[in-house]
Design a protein around this motif. Sequence first.
Motif, PDB file in Angstrom:
ATOM      1  N   PHE A  34      31.717  81.385  58.624  1.00 57.27           N
ATOM      2  CA  PHE A  34      30.414  81.800  59.110  1.00 57.27           C
ATOM      3  C   PHE A  34      30.131  81.034  60.396  1.00 57.27           C
ATOM      4  O   PHE A  34      30.670  79.936  60.591  1.00 57.27           O
ATOM      5  CB  PHE A  34      29.327  81.532  58.071  1.00 57.27           C
ATOM      6  N   ALA A  35      29.303  81.582  61.256  1.00 61.13           N
ATOM      7  CA  ALA A  35      29.033  80.952  62.549  1.00 61.13           C
ATOM      8  C   ALA A  35      28.342  79.595  62.386  1.00 61.13           C
ATOM      9  O   ALA A  35      28.659  78.640  63.095  1.00 61.13           O
ATOM     10  CB  ALA A  35      28.175  81.869  63.416  1.00 61.13           C
ATOM     11  N   SER A  38      22.818  78.772  59.094  1.00 62.87           N
ATOM     12  CA  SER A  38      21.819  79.837  58.970  1.00 62.87           C
ATOM     13  C   SER A  38      22.486  81.199  58.769  1.00 62.87           C
ATOM     14  O   SER A  38      21.960  82.047  58.032  1.00 62.87           O
ATOM     15  CB  SER A  38      20.878  79.870  60.173  1.00 62.87           C
ATOM     16  N   HIS A  39      23.636  81.405  59.385  1.00 66.03           N
ATOM     17  CA  HIS A  39      24.377  82.654  59.177  1.00 66.03           C
ATOM     18  C   HIS A  39      24.840  82.745  57.725  1.00 66.03           C
ATOM     19  O   HIS A  39      24.700  83.791  57.085  1.00 66.03           O
ATOM     20  CB  HIS A  39      25.561  82.706  60.143  1.00 66.03           C
ATOM     21  N   ARG A  42      21.782  83.527  55.523  1.00 66.31           N
ATOM     22  CA  ARG A  42      21.326  84.910  55.673  1.00 66.31           C
ATOM     23  C   ARG A  42      22.230  85.884  54.922  1.00 66.31           C
ATOM     24  O   ARG A  42      21.752  86.703  54.129  1.00 66.31           O
ATOM     25  CB  ARG A  42      21.299  85.250  57.169  1.00 66.31           C
ATOM     26  N   ILE A  43      23.539  85.775  55.112  1.00 64.72           N
ATOM     27  CA  ILE A  43      24.488  86.695  54.473  1.00 64.72           C
ATOM     28  C   ILE A  43      24.570  86.422  52.973  1.00 64.72           C
ATOM     29  O   ILE A  43      24.570  87.352  52.160  1.00 64.72           O
ATOM     30  CB  ILE A  43      25.884  86.583  55.120  1.00 64.72           C
TER      31      ILE A  43
END
Length: 60
Positions: A34-35, A38-39, A42-43
């Motif tokens: 994940f980036a 927070s990414h 979210r996912i």
Amino acid sequence: MPPYKWLVQRRVARAKEMLAGSASLADIALASSFADQSHLTRIFSRQVGRTPGKWRACLH
């Protein structure tokens, strides 16, 4: 199943495995491709229905 959906499911599954340990959410996000944290949040929330932190708390 579309390839991207499969990939996202695999990344979330990897994050779930790592959440059983003591790694930080930022480290788990990067290790799961994940980036950033927070990414991941979210996912993960979209797929699982709760945040990684809440999911981890239910494990312990």
